[in-house]
Write a protein that holds these residues in place. Sequence first.
Motif, PDB file in Angstrom:
ATOM      1  N   TYR A  47       0.840  -1.195   0.000  1.00 12.32           N
ATOM      2  CA  TYR A  47       0.000   0.000   0.000  1.00 12.32           C
ATOM      3  C   TYR A  47       0.874   1.244   0.000  1.00 12.32           C
ATOM      4  CZ  TYR A  47      -3.921  -3.026   1.322  1.00 12.32           C
ATOM      5  OH  TYR A  47      -4.878  -3.996   1.337  1.00 12.32           O
ATOM      6  N   GLY A  48       0.329   2.320  -0.534  1.00 15.64           N
ATOM      7  CA  GLY A  48       1.038   3.587  -0.565  1.00 15.64           C
ATOM      8  C   GLY A  48       1.394   3.974  -1.983  1.00 15.64           C
ATOM      9  N   ALA A  49       2.229   5.005  -2.094  1.00 14.87           N
ATOM     10  CA  ALA A  49       2.600   5.565  -3.391  1.00 14.87           C
ATOM     11  C   ALA A  49       3.866   4.902  -3.940  1.00 14.87           C
ATOM     12  CB  ALA A  49       2.829   7.061  -3.259  1.00 14.87           C
ATOM     13  N   HIS A  50       3.877   4.736  -5.241  1.00 18.16           N
ATOM     14  CA  HIS A  50       5.034   4.197  -5.955  1.00 18.16           C
ATOM     15  C   HIS A  50       5.274   5.106  -7.163  1.00 18.16           C
ATOM     16  CE1 HIS A  50       4.702   0.460  -3.644  1.00 18.16           C
ATOM     17  NE2 HIS A  50       3.405   0.629  -3.788  1.00 18.16           N
ATOM     18  N   ASN A  51       6.453   5.714  -7.216  1.00 18.07           N
ATOM     19  CA  ASN A  51       6.774   6.582  -8.345  1.00 18.07           C
ATOM     20  C   ASN A  51       7.078   5.751  -9.585  1.00 18.07           C
ATOM     21  OD1 ASN A  51       6.449   9.013  -6.946  1.00 18.07           O
ATOM     22  ND2 ASN A  51       8.539   8.917  -6.164  1.00 18.07           N
ATOM     23  N   LEU A  52       6.651   6.261 -10.731  1.00 18.50           N
ATOM     24  CA  LEU A  52       6.896   5.591 -12.010  1.00 18.50           C
ATOM     25  C   LEU A  52       7.969   6.344 -12.771  1.00 18.50           C
ATOM     26  CD1 LEU A  52       3.204   5.011 -13.175  1.00 18.50           C
ATOM     27  CD2 LEU A  52       4.670   3.473 -11.871  1.00 18.50           C
ATOM     28  N   SER A  53       8.695   5.632 -13.600  1.00 17.76           N
ATOM     29  CA  SER A  53       9.665   6.288 -14.482  1.00 17.76           C
ATOM     30  C   SER A  53       9.693   5.545 -15.818  1.00 17.76           C
ATOM     31  CB  SER A  53      11.059   6.321 -13.847  1.00 17.76           C
ATOM     32  OG  SER A  53      11.523   5.024 -13.592  1.00 17.76           O
ATOM     33  N   ASN A  54       9.982   6.281 -16.867  1.00 17.73           N
ATOM     34  CA  ASN A  54      10.096   5.725 -18.219  1.00 17.73           C
ATOM     35  C   ASN A  54       8.841   4.972 -18.664  1.00 17.73           C
ATOM     36  OD1 ASN A  54      12.766   6.701 -18.538  1.00 17.73           O
ATOM     37  ND2 ASN A  54      13.496   4.993 -17.301  1.00 17.73           N
ATOM     38  N   GLN A  55       7.679   5.512 -18.326  1.00 14.46           N
ATOM     39  CA  GLN A  55       6.415   4.925 -18.766  1.00 14.46           C
ATOM     40  C   GLN A  55       5.759   5.910 -19.731  1.00 14.46           C
ATOM     41  OE1 GLN A  55       5.413   1.724 -17.838  1.00 14.46           O
ATOM     42  NE2 GLN A  55       7.435   1.706 -16.937  1.00 14.46           N
ATOM     43  N   PHE A  56       5.673   5.517 -20.983  1.00 18.74           N
ATOM     44  CA  PHE A  56       5.096   6.380 -22.006  1.00 18.74           C
ATOM     45  C   PHE A  56       4.059   5.593 -22.784  1.00 18.74           C
ATOM     46  CE2 PHE A  56       9.557   7.497 -21.358  1.00 18.74           C
ATOM     47  CZ  PHE A  56       9.418   8.801 -20.908  1.00 18.74           C
ATOM     48  N   GLY A  57       3.104   6.273 -23.348  1.00 18.11           N
ATOM     49  CA  GLY A  57       2.108   5.614 -24.180  1.00 18.11           C
ATOM     50  C   GLY A  57       1.100   4.819 -23.365  1.00 18.11           C
ATOM     51  N   ASN A  58       0.321   4.007 -24.080  1.00 16.54           N
ATOM     52  CA  ASN A  58      -0.772   3.259 -23.470  1.00 16.54           C
ATOM     53  C   ASN A  58      -0.305   1.960 -22.823  1.00 16.54           C
ATOM     54  OD1 ASN A  58      -2.833   5.089 -24.195  1.00 16.54           O
ATOM     55  ND2 ASN A  58      -2.754   4.317 -26.286  1.00 16.54           N
ATOM     56  N   HIS A  59      -0.808   1.734 -21.622  1.00 14.98           N
ATOM     57  CA  HIS A  59      -0.480   0.548 -20.841  1.00 14.98           C
ATOM     58  C   HIS A  59      -1.744   0.039 -20.163  1.00 14.98           C
ATOM     59  CE1 HIS A  59       4.002   1.273 -20.601  1.00 14.98           C
ATOM     60  NE2 HIS A  59       3.571   2.490 -20.913  1.00 14.98           N
ATOM     61  N   TRP A  60      -1.848  -1.271 -20.004  1.00 20.03           N
ATOM     62  CA  TRP A  60      -2.872  -1.827 -19.137  1.00 20.03           C
ATOM     63  C   TRP A  60      -2.388  -1.730 -17.709  1.00 20.03           C
ATOM     64  CZ3 TRP A  60      -7.754  -2.723 -19.741  1.00 20.03           C
ATOM     65  CH2 TRP A  60      -8.257  -3.013 -21.015  1.00 20.03           C
ATOM     66  N   VAL A  61      -3.289  -1.336 -16.809  1.00 21.17           N
ATOM     67  CA  VAL A  61      -3.043  -1.340 -15.370  1.00 21.17           C
ATOM     68  C   VAL A  61      -4.170  -2.165 -14.770  1.00 21.17           C
ATOM     69  CG1 VAL A  61      -2.794   0.049 -13.281  1.00 21.17           C
ATOM     70  CG2 VAL A  61      -2.009   0.958 -15.488  1.00 21.17           C
ATOM     71  N   LEU A  62      -3.825  -3.320 -14.198  1.00 21.83           N
ATOM     72  CA  LEU A  62      -4.825  -4.220 -13.629  1.00 21.83           C
ATOM     73  C   LEU A  62      -4.706  -4.257 -12.113  1.00 21.83           C
ATOM     74  CD1 LEU A  62      -4.627  -7.287 -16.050  1.00 21.83           C
ATOM     75  CD2 LEU A  62      -6.011  -5.215 -16.250  1.00 21.83           C
ATOM     76  N   ASN A  63      -5.837  -4.110 -11.439  1.00 19.62           N
ATOM     77  CA  ASN A  63      -5.879  -4.169  -9.981  1.00 19.62           C
ATOM     78  C   ASN A  63      -6.386  -5.547  -9.575  1.00 19.62           C
ATOM     79  OD1 ASN A  63      -6.206  -3.904  -7.266  1.00 19.62           O
ATOM     80  ND2 ASN A  63      -7.640  -2.202  -7.349  1.00 19.62           N
ATOM     81  N   ASN A  64      -5.482  -6.419  -9.184  1.00 19.13           N
ATOM     82  CA  ASN A  64      -5.843  -7.777  -8.751  1.00 19.13           C
ATOM     83  C   ASN A  64      -5.733  -7.902  -7.228  1.00 19.13           C
ATOM     84  OD1 ASN A  64      -6.786 -10.348  -9.306  1.00 19.13           O
ATOM     85  ND2 ASN A  64      -4.749 -11.219  -9.518  1.00 19.13           N
ATOM     86  N   GLN A  65      -5.931  -6.781  -6.520  1.00 19.48           N
ATOM     87  CA  GLN A  65      -5.938  -6.805  -5.066  1.00 19.48           C
ATOM     88  C   GLN A  65      -7.249  -7.421  -4.577  1.00 19.48           C
ATOM     89  OE1 GLN A  65      -3.874  -3.189  -3.132  1.00 19.48           O
ATOM     90  NE2 GLN A  65      -4.988  -2.357  -4.892  1.00 19.48           N
ATOM     91  N   THR A  66      -7.264  -7.785  -3.325  1.00 19.24           N
ATOM     92  CA  THR A  66      -8.459  -8.387  -2.738  1.00 19.24           C
ATOM     93  C   THR A  66      -9.007  -7.492  -1.631  1.00 19.24           C
ATOM     94  OG1 THR A  66      -7.090  -9.624  -1.186  1.00 19.24           O
ATOM     95  CG2 THR A  66      -7.663 -10.727  -3.247  1.00 19.24           C
ATOM     96  N   GLY A  67     -10.184  -7.836  -1.151  1.00 20.51           N
ATOM     97  CA  GLY A  67     -10.752  -7.137  -0.014  1.00 20.51           C
ATOM     98  C   GLY A  67     -11.213  -5.722  -0.303  1.00 20.51           C
ATOM     99  N   GLY A  68     -11.405  -5.384  -1.551  1.00 23.35           N
ATOM    100  CA  GLY A  68     -11.903  -4.053  -1.887  1.00 23.35           C
ATOM    101  C   GLY A  68     -10.830  -2.978  -1.995  1.00 23.35           C
ATOM    102  N   ALA A  69      -9.560  -3.350  -1.973  1.00 24.51           N
ATOM    103  CA  ALA A  69      -8.490  -2.357  -2.103  1.00 24.51           C
ATOM    104  C   ALA A  69      -8.493  -1.783  -3.518  1.00 24.51           C
ATOM    105  CB  ALA A  69      -7.137  -2.992  -1.797  1.00 24.51           C
ATOM    106  N   SER A  70      -8.246  -0.490  -3.623  1.00 22.06           N
ATOM    107  CA  SER A  70      -8.233   0.168  -4.935  1.00 22.06           C
ATOM    108  C   SER A  70      -6.821   0.642  -5.268  1.00 22.06           C
ATOM    109  CB  SER A  70      -9.206   1.355  -4.945  1.00 22.06           C
ATOM    110  OG  SER A  70      -8.779   2.358  -4.036  1.00 22.06           O
ATOM    111  N   ALA A  71      -6.678   1.148  -6.471  1.00 21.72           N
ATOM    112  CA  ALA A  71      -5.412   1.745  -6.923  1.00 21.72           C
ATOM    113  C   ALA A  71      -5.765   3.041  -7.640  1.00 21.72           C
ATOM    114  CB  ALA A  71      -4.677   0.792  -7.856  1.00 21.72           C
ATOM    115  N   SER A  72      -4.826   3.973  -7.689  1.00 22.54           N
ATOM    116  CA  SER A  72      -5.048   5.242  -8.387  1.00 22.54           C
ATOM    117  C   SER A  72      -3.820   5.612  -9.185  1.00 22.54           C
ATOM    118  CB  SER A  72      -5.345   6.371  -7.392  1.00 22.54           C
ATOM    119  OG  SER A  72      -6.504   6.099  -6.646  1.00 22.54           O
TER     120      SER A  72
END
Length: 121
Positions: free
Chosen positions: A61-86
């Motif tokens: 949990y918490g923030a994770h900085n991204l680097s060198n990510q350009f263009g379109n990507h799939w981001v899948l949230n496979n967490q359990t218990g109702g946890a979300s991602a942003s």
Amino acid sequence: MRKMIRGAAAFATATAAVLALGGTAGAHPADAWAGCPDGAVCIYPQNQNPAVKPSQIYYSYGAHNLSNQFGNHWVLNNQTGGASASLCYGSGGSNCGNPIAAGTGVYADLGPINSITLNRP
């Protein structure tokens, strides 16, 4: 009469077993999804469509900085218990967009995205 009672008991047992299995099938635990492990949020390589093998996997949990990510990507949230991602425009989890619910994914341009957060339920 005994045959009828035994038959009714067998029918009741079979019905209970079917109902139990039906209830379990609807509430099964999360499985690896498109190579994204249970309890994780995954980012896939640019333009990999459909999502097959993640390039980044986040568990904590918490923030994770991204680097060198350009263009379109799939981001899948496979967490359990109702946890979300942003996905967030700022570093350190600031200026975040709408949450990605557990069990869902988005196909997003990560060029303007600088961080991702994994949010407790």
